[in-house]
Design an enzyme around this catalytic site. Sequence first.
Site, PDB file in Angstrom:
ATOM      1  N   CYS A  83     -13.129  -8.720 -32.399  1.00 36.77           N
ATOM      2  CA  CYS A  83     -13.363  -9.825 -31.674  1.00 36.77           C
ATOM      3  C   CYS A  83     -14.270  -9.553 -30.681  1.00 36.77           C
ATOM      4  O   CYS A  83     -15.453  -9.786 -30.398  1.00 36.77           O
ATOM      5  CB  CYS A  83     -12.011 -10.455 -31.294  1.00 36.77           C
ATOM      6  N   GLY A 125     -11.952 -14.510 -26.832  1.00 33.31           N
ATOM      7  CA  GLY A 125     -11.590 -15.414 -27.922  1.00 33.31           C
ATOM      8  C   GLY A 125     -10.084 -15.694 -27.610  1.00 33.31           C
ATOM      9  O   GLY A 125      -9.795 -16.905 -27.418  1.00 33.31           O
TER      10      GLY A 125
HETATM   11  N1  LIG Z   1     -13.716 -14.103 -41.976  1.00 31.12           N
HETATM   12  C1  LIG Z   1     -13.399 -14.095 -40.442  1.00 31.12           C
HETATM   13  N2  LIG Z   1     -12.171 -13.528 -40.206  1.00 31.12           N
HETATM   14  C2  LIG Z   1     -11.981 -13.284 -38.771  1.00 31.12           C
HETATM   15  C3  LIG Z   1     -12.617 -13.696 -37.857  1.00 31.12           C
HETATM   16  C4  LIG Z   1     -13.861 -14.643 -38.386  1.00 31.12           C
HETATM   17  O1  LIG Z   1     -14.601 -15.084 -37.374  1.00 31.12           O
HETATM   18  N3  LIG Z   1     -14.053 -14.554 -39.479  1.00 31.12           N
HETATM   19  N4  LIG Z   1     -12.382 -13.635 -36.381  1.00 31.12           N
HETATM   20  C5  LIG Z   1     -11.559 -12.543 -35.963  1.00 31.12           C
HETATM   21  C6  LIG Z   1     -10.968 -12.637 -34.848  1.00 31.12           C
HETATM   22  S1  LIG Z   1     -12.244 -12.887 -33.539  1.00 31.12           S
HETATM   23  C7  LIG Z   1      -9.716 -12.523 -34.450  1.00 31.12           C
HETATM   24  S2  LIG Z   1      -9.362 -12.925 -32.990  1.00 31.12           S
HETATM   25  C8  LIG Z   1      -8.961 -12.544 -35.552  1.00 31.12           C
HETATM   26  C9  LIG Z   1      -7.324 -13.365 -35.112  1.00 31.12           C
HETATM   27  O2  LIG Z   1      -6.578 -12.827 -36.323  1.00 31.12           O
HETATM   28  P1  LIG Z   1      -4.980 -12.694 -36.259  1.00 31.12           P
HETATM   29  O3  LIG Z   1      -4.582 -12.268 -34.994  1.00 31.12           O
HETATM   30  O4  LIG Z   1      -4.488 -12.078 -37.508  1.00 31.12           O
HETATM   31  O5  LIG Z   1      -4.778 -14.332 -36.304  1.00 31.12           O
HETATM   32  P2  LIG Z   1      -3.743 -15.376 -35.649  1.00 31.12           P
HETATM   33  O6  LIG Z   1      -3.477 -16.460 -36.574  1.00 31.12           O
HETATM   34  O7  LIG Z   1      -3.926 -15.704 -34.282  1.00 31.12           O
HETATM   35  O8  LIG Z   1      -2.279 -14.358 -35.719  1.00 31.12           O
HETATM   36  C10 LIG Z   1      -1.297 -14.405 -34.828  1.00 31.12           C
HETATM   37  C11 LIG Z   1       0.066 -14.295 -35.068  1.00 31.12           C
HETATM   38  O9  LIG Z   1       1.062 -13.937 -34.379  1.00 31.12           O
HETATM   39  C12 LIG Z   1       2.107 -14.947 -34.470  1.00 31.12           C
HETATM   40  N5  LIG Z   1       2.588 -15.107 -33.202  1.00 31.12           N
HETATM   41  C13 LIG Z   1       2.592 -16.207 -32.322  1.00 31.12           C
HETATM   42  N6  LIG Z   1       3.063 -16.018 -31.351  1.00 31.12           N
HETATM   43  C14 LIG Z   1       3.856 -14.867 -31.367  1.00 31.12           C
HETATM   44  C15 LIG Z   1       4.710 -14.145 -30.224  1.00 31.12           C
HETATM   45  O10 LIG Z   1       4.798 -14.859 -29.210  1.00 31.12           O
HETATM   46  N7  LIG Z   1       5.249 -13.212 -30.966  1.00 31.12           N
HETATM   47  C16 LIG Z   1       4.787 -12.606 -32.037  1.00 31.12           C
HETATM   48  N8  LIG Z   1       5.363 -11.360 -32.371  1.00 31.12           N
HETATM   49  N9  LIG Z   1       4.112 -13.115 -32.945  1.00 31.12           N
HETATM   50  C17 LIG Z   1       3.539 -14.405 -32.592  1.00 31.12           C
HETATM   51  C18 LIG Z   1       1.535 -15.789 -35.054  1.00 31.12           C
HETATM   52  O11 LIG Z   1       2.373 -16.868 -35.900  1.00 31.12           O
HETATM   53  C19 LIG Z   1       0.308 -15.278 -35.961  1.00 31.12           C
HETATM   54  O12 LIG Z   1       0.872 -14.848 -37.324  1.00 31.12           O
HETATM   55  O13 LIG Z   1      -9.032 -12.860 -36.922  1.00 31.12           O
HETATM   56  C20 LIG Z   1     -10.533 -12.175 -37.139  1.00 31.12           C
HETATM   57  N10 LIG Z   1     -10.853 -12.314 -38.574  1.00 31.12           N
HETATM   58  N1  LIG Z   2     -10.352 -24.094 -32.500  1.00 27.97           N
HETATM   59  C1  LIG Z   2     -10.538 -22.906 -32.296  1.00 27.97           C
HETATM   60  N2  LIG Z   2     -10.735 -21.990 -31.314  1.00 27.97           N
HETATM   61  C2  LIG Z   2     -10.600 -20.832 -31.022  1.00 27.97           C
HETATM   62  C3  LIG Z   2     -10.255 -20.103 -32.005  1.00 27.97           C
HETATM   63  C4  LIG Z   2      -9.677 -20.630 -33.243  1.00 27.97           C
HETATM   64  O1  LIG Z   2      -9.232 -20.111 -34.353  1.00 27.97           O
HETATM   65  N3  LIG Z   2      -9.802 -21.944 -33.258  1.00 27.97           N
HETATM   66  N4  LIG Z   2     -10.305 -18.686 -31.868  1.00 27.97           N
HETATM   67  C5  LIG Z   2     -10.763 -18.251 -30.567  1.00 27.97           C
HETATM   68  C6  LIG Z   2     -10.937 -16.662 -30.970  1.00 27.97           C
HETATM   69  S1  LIG Z   2      -9.892 -15.614 -31.124  1.00 27.97           S
HETATM   70  C7  LIG Z   2     -12.368 -16.601 -30.777  1.00 27.97           C
HETATM   71  S2  LIG Z   2     -12.879 -14.896 -31.157  1.00 27.97           S
HETATM   72  C8  LIG Z   2     -13.225 -17.476 -30.691  1.00 27.97           C
HETATM   73  C9  LIG Z   2     -14.590 -17.565 -31.311  1.00 27.97           C
HETATM   74  O2  LIG Z   2     -15.661 -18.615 -31.012  1.00 27.97           O
HETATM   75  P1  LIG Z   2     -16.819 -18.744 -31.410  1.00 27.97           P
HETATM   76  O3  LIG Z   2     -17.514 -17.269 -31.578  1.00 27.97           O
HETATM   77  O4  LIG Z   2     -17.519 -19.687 -30.756  1.00 27.97           O
HETATM   78  O5  LIG Z   2     -16.866 -19.251 -32.925  1.00 27.97           O
HETATM   79  P2  LIG Z   2     -17.123 -19.041 -34.415  1.00 27.97           P
HETATM   80  O6  LIG Z   2     -17.182 -20.284 -35.214  1.00 27.97           O
HETATM   81  O7  LIG Z   2     -16.300 -17.874 -34.897  1.00 27.97           O
HETATM   82  O8  LIG Z   2     -18.503 -18.541 -34.475  1.00 27.97           O
HETATM   83  C10 LIG Z   2     -19.451 -18.857 -33.566  1.00 27.97           C
HETATM   84  C11 LIG Z   2     -20.778 -19.237 -34.224  1.00 27.97           C
HETATM   85  O9  LIG Z   2     -21.635 -18.176 -34.511  1.00 27.97           O
HETATM   86  C12 LIG Z   2     -22.506 -18.705 -35.276  1.00 27.97           C
HETATM   87  N5  LIG Z   2     -23.286 -17.327 -35.944  1.00 27.97           N
HETATM   88  C13 LIG Z   2     -23.029 -16.859 -37.031  1.00 27.97           C
HETATM   89  N6  LIG Z   2     -23.782 -15.739 -37.227  1.00 27.97           N
HETATM   90  C14 LIG Z   2     -24.811 -15.714 -36.152  1.00 27.97           C
HETATM   91  C15 LIG Z   2     -26.070 -14.903 -35.932  1.00 27.97           C
HETATM   92  O10 LIG Z   2     -26.469 -14.354 -36.666  1.00 27.97           O
HETATM   93  N7  LIG Z   2     -26.692 -15.138 -34.509  1.00 27.97           N
HETATM   94  C16 LIG Z   2     -26.100 -16.221 -34.021  1.00 27.97           C
HETATM   95  N8  LIG Z   2     -26.832 -16.324 -32.615  1.00 27.97           N
HETATM   96  N9  LIG Z   2     -24.922 -16.914 -34.035  1.00 27.97           N
HETATM   97  C17 LIG Z   2     -24.306 -16.879 -35.273  1.00 27.97           C
HETATM   98  C18 LIG Z   2     -21.820 -19.292 -36.332  1.00 27.97           C
HETATM   99  O11 LIG Z   2     -22.705 -20.172 -36.855  1.00 27.97           O
HETATM  100  C19 LIG Z   2     -20.864 -20.041 -35.171  1.00 27.97           C
HETATM  101  O12 LIG Z   2     -21.367 -21.275 -35.027  1.00 27.97           O
HETATM  102  O13 LIG Z   2     -12.719 -18.887 -30.537  1.00 27.97           O
HETATM  103  C20 LIG Z   2     -11.480 -18.886 -29.797  1.00 27.97           C
HETATM  104  N10 LIG Z   2     -11.064 -20.373 -29.981  1.00 27.97           N
HETATM  105 MO   LIG Z   3     -11.131 -13.673 -31.577  1.00 32.12          MO
END
Ligand SMILES: Nc1nc2c(c(=O)[nH]1)N[C@H]1C(S)=C(S)[C@@H](COP(=O)(O)OP(=O)(O)OC[C@H]3O[C@@H](n4cnc5c(=O)[nH]c(N)nc54)[C@H](O)[C@@H]3O)O[C@H]1N2
Ligand SMILES: Nc1nc2c(c(=O)[nH]1)N[C@H]1C(S)=C(S)[C@@H](COP(=O)(O)OP(=O)(O)OC[C@H]3O[C@@H](n4cnc5c(=O)[nH]c(N)nc54)[C@H](O)[C@@H]3O)O[C@H]1N2
Ligand SMILES: [Mo]
Length: 762
Positions: A182, A386
């Site tokens: 991330c 994020g």
């Molecule tokens: N295809 C695709 N995959 C991605 C991404 C993407 O953009 N595209 N984004 C990536 C990114 S940016 C991120 S941050 C990751 C996130 O990926 P994950 O961290 O695997 O996703 P979460 O669902 O947030 O998992 C959090 C877990 O913690 C548990 N939980 C909630 N509260 C607590 C608590 O207090 N204690 C404990 N022990 N557990 C708790 C929740 O139930 C959940 O199972 O995914 C990545 N994977």
């Molecule tokens: N509702 C909601 N909010 C969240 C989360 C969630 O799970 N749900 N997760 C949190 C977390 S851990 C994270 S990391 C953030 C992520 O927040 P964002 O990064 O804003 O969300 P994403 O949808 O992963 O991707 C953002 C954008 O990247 C664009 N993108 C893809 N490829 C490219 C590229 O080559 N160039 C450019 N310029 N853009 C591109 C996609 O079209 C998309 O619109 O959100 C946080 N907030």
């Molecule tokens: Mo993230």
Amino acid sequence: MSLSRRDFLRASALAAAATTLGIGSVFNNKVLAKAGIDKEQFIQDSRGVKWHKSVCRLCGVGCGVMLGVKDGKPFGIRGDKENTINEGLLCVKGFYLNKMISAKNRLLYPMIRKNGKLTRATWDEALDLVATKFSEIRDTHGSDALAFYGSGQAETEETYVANKLFKGHIGTNNVEGNPRLCMASAVGGYISTFGADEPVGTYDDIEKCDMFLLIGSNTAEAHPVLYDRLVKRKKRNPNVKVVIIDPRKTPTNKIADLHLQVIPGYDLAIVNAIAKLLIDNGHTDEQFIKDSVNFSDGKNPITYDDYKKFLKKYTPEYAAEQCGVSPEDIKKAAKLFGEVPRVMTMWCMGVNQRVAGVFLNNLIHNLHLLTGKIGKDGCDSFSLTGQPNACGGVREGGGLSHLLPGHRVVANAQHRKEIAELWNVSPDKIQPKPGKHTVAMFDALGKDIKGMYVLCTNPAQSLPNLSKYLKGMEDAFLVVAESFHPTETTQLADVILPAAFWGEKEGVYGCTERRSQHMAQALQPMGEARWDGFILADLAKRMGYKENFEHFTSAEAIWSEYIKSTKGKDMDLTGAPYSRLKEVRGLRWPVPSVDHPGTTHRFTKGDPYFPEDKAAGRRMYFYTKPDGRAVIYARPDKGPEEKTSKEYPIALTTGRILEQWHTMTMTGQVPELVRAAPEPYVEINPDDAKDLGLSTRDKVRMVTKRGSLIVEAKVIDRPRKGTIFVPWHWPESLTNILTIDAVDPGSKEPEYKVAACRLEKV
Ligand SMILES: Nc1nc2c(c(=O)[nH]1)N[C@H]1C(S)=C(S)[C@@H](COP(=O)(O)OP(=O)(O)OC[C@H]3O[C@@H](n4cnc5c(=O)[nH]c(N)nc54)[C@H](O)[C@@H]3O)O[C@H]1N2
Ligand SMILES: Nc1nc2c(c(=O)[nH]1)N[C@H]1C(S)=C(S)[C@@H](COP(=O)(O)OP(=O)(O)OC[C@H]3O[C@@H](n4cnc5c(=O)[nH]c(N)nc54)[C@H](O)[C@@H]3O)O[C@H]1N2
Ligand SMILES: [Mo]
Ligand code: SF4
């Protein structure tokens, strides 16, 4: 045009949320301030509801929330009007936090796998088993046969205990967390350019800014309350410009003046072209460059002239050709950037989740360094975080394989010595070599790595190129601390430990703008759930490290030890003990003493560590670099790892939607949110759909080199032609079967944002 059923449900969920946002406004700030929230950690209203001061557990915006409790049960959620981040506003997800606490899928007691089946166990049985197995593995195969995999959603205190146990006592640097998936590229960018992680400015700059450049950030859906501040800024000042670089039209576009709808994976060329135009148009701040900037090609220092030569190639025409946009639009963006006095660039995963993620971060910083639009009101190169505590717990707390608490690194002998002293262990207990990064760690799982402790993350759904890593999770001795069950990961575990959820525990979260905020415990944990910090400390004691963990009897005791590690560092938190954090809505480091107000801009006047003498009249002094100068990097326009081809002609990108959070273990418990986004789908551009004879609701098979998946088509003018977008939330449809696990060589962050794909009508 009539609304589809899903659109209607989505619209009504949003409307419902909008009405709820007003509730915060009846809240009386004065009472809050006077009611001694510092001592009692709640105030009581006339209905007998106790409102506890907390922070939203979801995104990195860090909204202040009040959790209402009546008769020991969650009663409701309000936005915290006193909190300057959100001033009482919440998005749909934050508003339903109370429903997540009491969800029916909460994990209520420990479970151990026996004869292939997870069966109920006592805490003693479960923790003794983990302690015995981990000790056995350590003694037989060495400490590097163990690993910890944590989370940017864990509290700072939780990550601190884990780090202390694994790096300082078990003696392995195999300590990672999902921020590697991330924020790692943003960290790499900040450290290489400025010498230190995290932004120079704060959210305060939003209300003073004249132009927002949003790159790869769907701010409206992923950081909704922050987006609301951008909307307000533009509404009140119609001259404020918003420029977006993203392959999709998203709800964020509502306020866009200009959208460069790029082909995924190629936009480094555009940012270099903007830099070139800034110089060609005379929009640079030459004095600032002279005072505060060095130039580098990534290996060696270069001159300003060398850099200009490097940029020659990046004409708007060249960049336009690479990215599939018009040269005029690139010129417009560069002109705006150069002409308006104050610019904030914000970006998120569209930039970081790329094999060129660190490079692109550097290139964004270049624009601000060339123009001097940094370190002053309304200007910043501001990475959006994020998760709610990726900055606090993992980046500052040192929860990655090369880091130690307080912005230290394992490779530095002095750093190891300082932390070993704090942890009361011998300095050679901490290994000098970084452990494995996340993708390598899961690659080694079940082979070199025999046992893993997973905390607050769900890797069996969130890792890229998933099929490759599931077997390792199955084969190894896998311990999962979780609040919900079943999840994709708990189903593979040997032991699952019920974790107290948000609201049931106390702790600190540090959000995007360097602000650390305290969350009160408002409820007793459900069932037999226990706080993650205590579970880890208990495990440490059972593994024979009693002496250094037995004083961890409260979250405060852990925080107090942790902030000692920040003393005198650029991220100084010594002025933020619990006694103070409980009273205020967070503090922004550096905050070196209890009477210090915190810092809005780093490396300039007002930063307590700004060295007036060394700066000698310079506006900014980057004291985390040896000569106080930030670096402008000449970074070439590296494309994606997997390019589209005849066989795989479509660029697949993945991301988020407003109502769901990652793997849906939490948002999936809230009927209102599920109704708003009930099923998995893929967004397909109408032109592509026409070519394939596809309509909305048709089933379509997405095929990549790694796997295939069938979902519903949603034909919509959002992704550009040749690009599809898949929200990756639904566990019944594992998007990551399709994604690629190539990582950025600098940050080791995987390229979730670009893969080559083929569509087949089913
Ligand atoms: N295809 C695709 N995959 C991605 C991404 C993407 O953009 N595209 N984004 C990536 C990114 S940016 C991120 S941050 C990751 C996130 O990926 P994950 O961290 O695997 O996703 P979460 O669902 O947030 O998992 C959090 C877990 O913690 C548990 N939980 C909630 N509260 C607590 C608590 O207090 N204690 C404990 N022990 N557990 C708790 C929740 O139930 C959940 O199972 O995914 C990545 N994977
Ligand atoms: N509702 C909601 N909010 C969240 C989360 C969630 O799970 N749900 N997760 C949190 C977390 S851990 C994270 S990391 C953030 C992520 O927040 P964002 O990064 O804003 O969300 P994403 O949808 O992963 O991707 C953002 C954008 O990247 C664009 N993108 C893809 N490829 C490219 C590229 O080559 N160039 C450019 N310029 N853009 C591109 C996609 O079209 C998309 O619109 O959100 C946080 N907030
Ligand atoms: Mo993230
Ligand atoms: S914007 Fe983020 S922090 Fe604020 S309420 Fe929504 S999910 Fe929570």
